[in-house]
Design an enzyme around this catalytic site. Structure first.
Site, PDB file in Angstrom:
ATOM      1  N   SER A 148       0.845  -1.197   0.000  1.00 32.03           N
ATOM      2  CA  SER A 148       0.000   0.000   0.000  1.00 32.03           C
ATOM      3  C   SER A 148       0.875   1.239   0.000  1.00 32.03           C
ATOM      4  O   SER A 148       2.016   1.206   0.491  1.00 32.03           O
ATOM      5  CB  SER A 148      -0.894   0.007   1.251  1.00 32.03           C
ATOM      6  OG  SER A 148      -1.541   1.258   1.414  1.00 32.03           O
ATOM      7  N   TYR A 161      -2.388  -1.190  10.179  1.00 35.72           N
ATOM      8  CA  TYR A 161      -2.299  -1.458   8.740  1.00 35.72           C
ATOM      9  C   TYR A 161      -0.999  -0.902   8.169  1.00 35.72           C
ATOM     10  O   TYR A 161      -0.280  -1.593   7.425  1.00 35.72           O
ATOM     11  CB  TYR A 161      -3.506  -0.825   8.043  1.00 35.72           C
ATOM     12  CG  TYR A 161      -3.581  -1.059   6.564  1.00 35.72           C
ATOM     13  CD1 TYR A 161      -4.080  -2.246   6.046  1.00 35.72           C
ATOM     14  CD2 TYR A 161      -3.181  -0.069   5.659  1.00 35.72           C
ATOM     15  CE1 TYR A 161      -4.167  -2.464   4.686  1.00 35.72           C
ATOM     16  CE2 TYR A 161      -3.269  -0.273   4.297  1.00 35.72           C
ATOM     17  CZ  TYR A 161      -3.768  -1.462   3.808  1.00 35.72           C
ATOM     18  OH  TYR A 161      -3.850  -1.663   2.452  1.00 35.72           O
ATOM     19  N   LYS A 165       2.098  -3.054   6.359  1.00 40.19           N
ATOM     20  CA  LYS A 165       2.520  -2.860   4.972  1.00 40.19           C
ATOM     21  C   LYS A 165       3.967  -2.388   4.892  1.00 40.19           C
ATOM     22  O   LYS A 165       4.694  -2.761   3.950  1.00 40.19           O
ATOM     23  CB  LYS A 165       1.580  -1.880   4.267  1.00 40.19           C
ATOM     24  CG  LYS A 165       0.149  -2.391   4.130  1.00 40.19           C
ATOM     25  CD  LYS A 165       0.080  -3.721   3.377  1.00 40.19           C
ATOM     26  CE  LYS A 165      -1.359  -4.146   3.098  1.00 40.19           C
ATOM     27  NZ  LYS A 165      -1.442  -5.404   2.336  1.00 40.19           N
TER      28      LYS A 165
END
Length: 256
Positions: A148, A161, A165
């Site tokens: 991402s 998150y 990533k």
């Protein structure tokens, strides 16, 4: 040199795609099978993979569905054993499955944090670890990790998150360092928001999307096809010298 279509062809290849029951995962399976690959579709529900199977078989390719909860650390090895028994292994691994629990850092629970790391970071390592020996033996392999843009820029309410990533990008580089000599290419794709049903659900709240678009020079978010076409490039022979890279599919967001 092979002609252009041959360099992007996946004829005779087998590709495993996680998170293959919806959204981006379905589109990736569609694009790779249209390019000639047989697909191992991995998701938590057999019923949810019916559409994926229909699409893949519509391209004249085989589709092996494997039901798996990748938050369980024992599952990736079990997936590899099932696939190896059925097909002898795969040539391409696309680690697409991912989860997020948007919440401020002070409100994030340990259980949510651990689930995000388990699916977004640990599972890609375990799946790559399980399939890499076969790739090393065959002297050929492709690992595509769906990361991402949030791996490199802060995203409020996405601490778990973002951490997962960023870790996935680092893991990708170590895969390259250890396996490139065996003709295995490992790369990370770092999209901006992808307009899937999940992306729409999260980013249609209030003026979140409007604020995001102000930071994207292209003036739009990514489509599933934008990402899936990049997966195809990285899965094909055309990218044989591309290794250990973080490829941003973000409309220029990180260029500013």
């Amino acid at each position: 040199m092979p002609k252009l279509p041959q360099r992007f062809s996946l004829d005779g290849r087998k590709a495993l795609v996680t998170g293959a029951s919806r959204g981006l995962g379905v589109t990736i399976c569609d694009v790779l099978s249209a390019a000639g690959a047989d697909i191992v579709a991995v998701a938590r529900s057999e019923a949810d993979m019916a559409e994926t199977r229909r699409i893949v078989e519509g391209h004249g390719r085989q589709c092996l569905t494997v039901v798996a909860d990748l938050s369980d650390p024992t599952v990736p090895d079990a997936v590899a054993k099932t696939v190896t028994a059925a097909w002898g292994g795969v040539d391409i691994v696309v680690n697409n499955a991912g989860v997020s629990f948007p919440r401020p850092l002070v409100e994030q629970t340990v259980e949510e944090w651990d689930t995000v790391q388990a699916i977004n970071l640990r599972a890609p390592w375990l799946l790559a670890r399980a399939f890499a020996p076969g790739m090393i033996e065959r002297k050929r392999g492709k690992i595509v990790n769906i990361s991402s843009q949030a791996s490199s820029v802060a995203l409020i309410d996405h601490g778990a998150y973002v951490a997962s990533k960023a870790g996935l990008n680092g893991l990708t580089k170590v895969m390259t360092a250890e396996w490139a000599a065996h003709n295995i290419q490992a790369n990370a794709i770092c999209p901006t928001v992808v307009w899937t049903p999940m992306g729409e659900r999260v980013w249609s709240v209030g003026n979140k999307l409007e604020k995001l678009l102000e930071k994207i020079p292209a003036g739009r978010v990514a489509t599933p096809e934008d990402v899936a076409d990049t997966v195809l490039y990285l899965a094909s022979d055309a990218s044989s010298m591309v290794n250990g890279q973080e490829i941003f599919v973000d409309g220029g967001y990180t260029a500013l």
